[in-house]
Design a protein around this motif. Sequence first.
Motif, PDB file in Angstrom:
ATOM      1  N   THR A   1     -12.512  19.580 -57.867  1.00  0.00           N
ATOM      2  CA  THR A   1     -11.762  19.072 -57.177  1.00  0.00           C
ATOM      3  C   THR A   1     -13.436  17.891 -57.077  1.00  0.00           C
ATOM      4  O   THR A   1     -12.093  16.736 -55.810  1.00  0.00           O
ATOM      5  N   ASP A   2     -13.954  17.736 -57.689  1.00  0.00           N
ATOM      6  CA  ASP A   2     -14.571  16.046 -57.005  1.00  0.00           C
ATOM      7  C   ASP A   2     -14.458  15.846 -59.014  1.00  0.00           C
ATOM      8  O   ASP A   2     -15.412  16.543 -59.839  1.00  0.00           O
ATOM      9  N   LYS A   3     -14.029  14.842 -58.913  1.00  0.00           N
ATOM     10  CA  LYS A   3     -13.898  14.282 -60.674  1.00  0.00           C
ATOM     11  C   LYS A   3     -15.410  14.406 -61.091  1.00  0.00           C
ATOM     12  O   LYS A   3     -15.955  13.839 -61.946  1.00  0.00           O
ATOM     13  N   GLU A   4     -16.249  13.568 -59.792  1.00  0.00           N
ATOM     14  CA  GLU A   4     -17.271  12.892 -60.398  1.00  0.00           C
ATOM     15  C   GLU A   4     -18.362  13.979 -60.691  1.00  0.00           C
ATOM     16  O   GLU A   4     -19.364  14.062 -61.849  1.00  0.00           O
ATOM     17  N   LYS A   5     -18.619  15.659 -59.842  1.00  0.00           N
ATOM     18  CA  LYS A   5     -19.145  16.177 -60.312  1.00  0.00           C
ATOM     19  C   LYS A   5     -18.799  17.142 -61.889  1.00  0.00           C
ATOM     20  O   LYS A   5     -19.835  17.759 -62.496  1.00  0.00           O
ATOM     21  N   SER A   6     -17.296  17.138 -61.814  1.00  0.00           N
ATOM     22  CA  SER A   6     -16.861  17.439 -62.313  1.00  0.00           C
ATOM     23  C   SER A   6     -17.192  16.904 -64.586  1.00  0.00           C
ATOM     24  O   SER A   6     -17.772  17.563 -65.442  1.00  0.00           O
ATOM     25  N   PHE A   7     -17.391  15.511 -64.391  1.00  0.00           N
ATOM     26  CA  PHE A   7     -17.674  14.332 -64.843  1.00  0.00           C
ATOM     27  C   PHE A   7     -19.418  14.920 -65.999  1.00  0.00           C
ATOM     28  O   PHE A   7     -19.316  15.647 -66.563  1.00  0.00           O
ATOM     29  N   LYS A   8     -20.206  15.221 -64.582  1.00  0.00           N
ATOM     30  CA  LYS A   8     -21.240  15.390 -64.815  1.00  0.00           C
ATOM     31  C   LYS A   8     -21.244  17.006 -65.147  1.00  0.00           C
ATOM     32  O   LYS A   8     -22.581  17.389 -66.246  1.00  0.00           O
ATOM     33  N   LEU A   9     -20.753  17.697 -65.296  1.00  0.00           N
ATOM     34  CA  LEU A   9     -20.778  19.093 -65.484  1.00  0.00           C
ATOM     35  C   LEU A   9     -20.807  18.770 -67.526  1.00  0.00           C
ATOM     36  O   LEU A   9     -21.075  19.797 -67.906  1.00  0.00           O
ATOM     37  N   ILE A  10     -19.621  18.572 -67.698  1.00  0.00           N
ATOM     38  CA  ILE A  10     -19.136  18.801 -69.305  1.00  0.00           C
ATOM     39  C   ILE A  10     -20.399  18.071 -69.468  1.00  0.00           C
ATOM     40  O   ILE A  10     -20.383  17.841 -70.649  1.00  0.00           O
ATOM     41  N   LEU A  11     -21.135  16.084 -68.978  1.00  0.00           N
ATOM     42  CA  LEU A  11     -21.891  15.963 -69.560  1.00  0.00           C
ATOM     43  C   LEU A  11     -23.117  16.249 -70.118  1.00  0.00           C
ATOM     44  O   LEU A  11     -23.617  16.618 -71.083  1.00  0.00           O
ATOM     45  N   GLY A  12     -23.346  17.170 -69.399  1.00  0.00           N
ATOM     46  CA  GLY A  12     -24.698  18.466 -68.897  1.00  0.00           C
ATOM     47  C   GLY A  12     -24.075  19.383 -70.068  1.00  0.00           C
ATOM     48  O   GLY A  12     -25.501  19.473 -70.566  1.00  0.00           O
ATOM     49  N   TYR A  13     -23.631  19.715 -70.502  1.00  0.00           N
ATOM     50  CA  TYR A  13     -22.668  20.857 -71.081  1.00  0.00           C
ATOM     51  C   TYR A  13     -22.578  19.819 -72.377  1.00  0.00           C
ATOM     52  O   TYR A  13     -23.889  20.708 -73.694  1.00  0.00           O
ATOM     53  N   SER A  14     -22.687  18.620 -72.896  1.00  0.00           N
ATOM     54  CA  SER A  14     -22.204  18.414 -74.373  1.00  0.00           C
ATOM     55  C   SER A  14     -23.597  17.791 -74.618  1.00  0.00           C
ATOM     56  O   SER A  14     -23.832  18.119 -75.785  1.00  0.00           O
ATOM     57  N   LEU A  15     -24.269  17.543 -73.660  1.00  0.00           N
ATOM     58  CA  LEU A  15     -26.166  16.829 -74.206  1.00  0.00           C
ATOM     59  C   LEU A  15     -26.604  18.251 -74.621  1.00  0.00           C
ATOM     60  O   LEU A  15     -27.367  18.273 -75.886  1.00  0.00           O
ATOM     61  N   SER A  16     -26.643  19.559 -73.554  1.00  0.00           N
ATOM     62  CA  SER A  16     -27.169  20.519 -74.264  1.00  0.00           C
ATOM     63  C   SER A  16     -26.430  21.106 -75.512  1.00  0.00           C
ATOM     64  O   SER A  16     -27.254  21.255 -76.510  1.00  0.00           O
ATOM     65  N   VAL A  17     -25.324  21.252 -75.834  1.00  0.00           N
ATOM     66  CA  VAL A  17     -24.660  20.995 -76.776  1.00  0.00           C
ATOM     67  C   VAL A  17     -25.585  20.543 -78.221  1.00  0.00           C
ATOM     68  O   VAL A  17     -25.790  20.733 -79.405  1.00  0.00           O
ATOM     69  N   LEU A  18     -25.120  19.716 -78.299  1.00  0.00           N
ATOM     70  CA  LEU A  18     -26.154  18.319 -78.972  1.00  0.00           C
ATOM     71  C   LEU A  18     -27.653  18.077 -79.328  1.00  0.00           C
ATOM     72  O   LEU A  18     -27.837  17.836 -79.916  1.00  0.00           O
ATOM     73  N   SER A  19     -28.020  18.690 -78.151  1.00  0.00           N
ATOM     74  CA  SER A  19     -29.251  18.926 -77.781  1.00  0.00           C
ATOM     75  C   SER A  19     -30.229  19.731 -79.233  1.00  0.00           C
ATOM     76  O   SER A  19     -31.023  19.781 -79.492  1.00  0.00           O
ATOM     77  N   LYS A  20     -28.929  21.256 -79.309  1.00  0.00           N
ATOM     78  CA  LYS A  20     -29.589  21.910 -79.642  1.00  0.00           C
ATOM     79  C   LYS A  20     -29.160  22.062 -81.465  1.00  0.00           C
ATOM     80  O   LYS A  20     -29.754  22.692 -82.065  1.00  0.00           O
ATOM     81  N   ALA A  21     -27.816  21.351 -81.537  1.00  0.00           N
ATOM     82  CA  ALA A  21     -27.815  20.912 -82.911  1.00  0.00           C
ATOM     83  C   ALA A  21     -28.963  20.165 -83.137  1.00  0.00           C
ATOM     84  O   ALA A  21     -28.572  19.719 -84.737  1.00  0.00           O
ATOM     85  N   SER A  22     -29.218  18.840 -82.808  1.00  0.00           N
ATOM     86  CA  SER A  22     -29.935  17.798 -83.704  1.00  0.00           C
ATOM     87  C   SER A  22     -30.759  18.542 -84.658  1.00  0.00           C
ATOM     88  O   SER A  22     -31.461  17.692 -85.133  1.00  0.00           O
ATOM     89  N   PRO A  23     -31.853  19.305 -84.331  1.00  0.00           N
ATOM     90  CA  PRO A  23     -32.332  20.198 -84.905  1.00  0.00           C
ATOM     91  C   PRO A  23     -32.365  19.979 -86.082  1.00  0.00           C
ATOM     92  O   PRO A  23     -32.654  20.014 -87.635  1.00  0.00           O
ATOM     93  N   GLU A  24     -30.649  20.542 -86.368  1.00  0.00           N
ATOM     94  CA  GLU A  24     -30.116  21.204 -88.007  1.00  0.00           C
ATOM     95  C   GLU A  24     -29.585  20.249 -88.338  1.00  0.00           C
ATOM     96  O   GLU A  24     -29.853  19.430 -89.754  1.00  0.00           O
ATOM     97  N   ILE A  25     -29.296  18.886 -87.446  1.00  0.00           N
ATOM     98  CA  ILE A  25     -29.000  17.381 -88.304  1.00  0.00           C
ATOM     99  C   ILE A  25     -30.079  17.241 -88.784  1.00  0.00           C
ATOM    100  O   ILE A  25     -30.027  16.063 -89.760  1.00  0.00           O
ATOM    101  N   ASP A  26     -31.065  16.651 -88.301  1.00  0.00           N
ATOM    102  CA  ASP A  26     -32.252  16.072 -88.356  1.00  0.00           C
ATOM    103  C   ASP A  26     -32.852  16.291 -90.039  1.00  0.00           C
ATOM    104  O   ASP A  26     -33.772  15.967 -89.938  1.00  0.00           O
ATOM    105  N   SER A  27     -32.479  18.179 -90.362  1.00  0.00           N
ATOM    106  CA  SER A  27     -33.501  18.435 -91.327  1.00  0.00           C
ATOM    107  C   SER A  27     -32.849  18.384 -92.570  1.00  0.00           C
ATOM    108  O   SER A  27     -31.529  18.336 -92.441  1.00  0.00           O
TER     109      SER A  27
END
Length: 125
Positions: free
Chosen positions: A99-125
């Motif tokens: 019910t909170d748009k800001e909290k929802s955005f933070k949840l999606i952003l946090g999830y997106s950043l965690s996926v990106l951080s896990k993929a970053s080493p594979e991309i960099d190599s």
Amino acid sequence: MSEPTEPVVPGDQNESVDEVPAAAVKLIGPFIKRGKELLNVQPLISYYCYLYAAQLILESQLHLQVAGVANYIEVLLNTVEGNRKIIESTSSTLADILTDKEKSFKLILGYSLSVLSKASPEIDS
């Protein structure tokens, strides 16, 4: 009629959100796939994947152009609503995020950043 007590799993209905019509695969296929993968691990992220897929169909008006997509959007929206009710009934914290748009955005952003951080080493190599 009693409320379901677990997420609406694709395939539990006569028609399933897994059965994306060919006309909509490019538009929403990746979001439906990710939503299914995360259904039991991250139910809120799964909910938002399905919700976003529904929004894409409605915004593109594909449901008005293809009969199969019109039927599919009904199944998808029923799944979204069922999952929302389950999330709200199982955790007040998760319900608060829904019910909170800001909290929802933070949840999606946090999830997106965690996926990106896990993929970053594979991309960099």
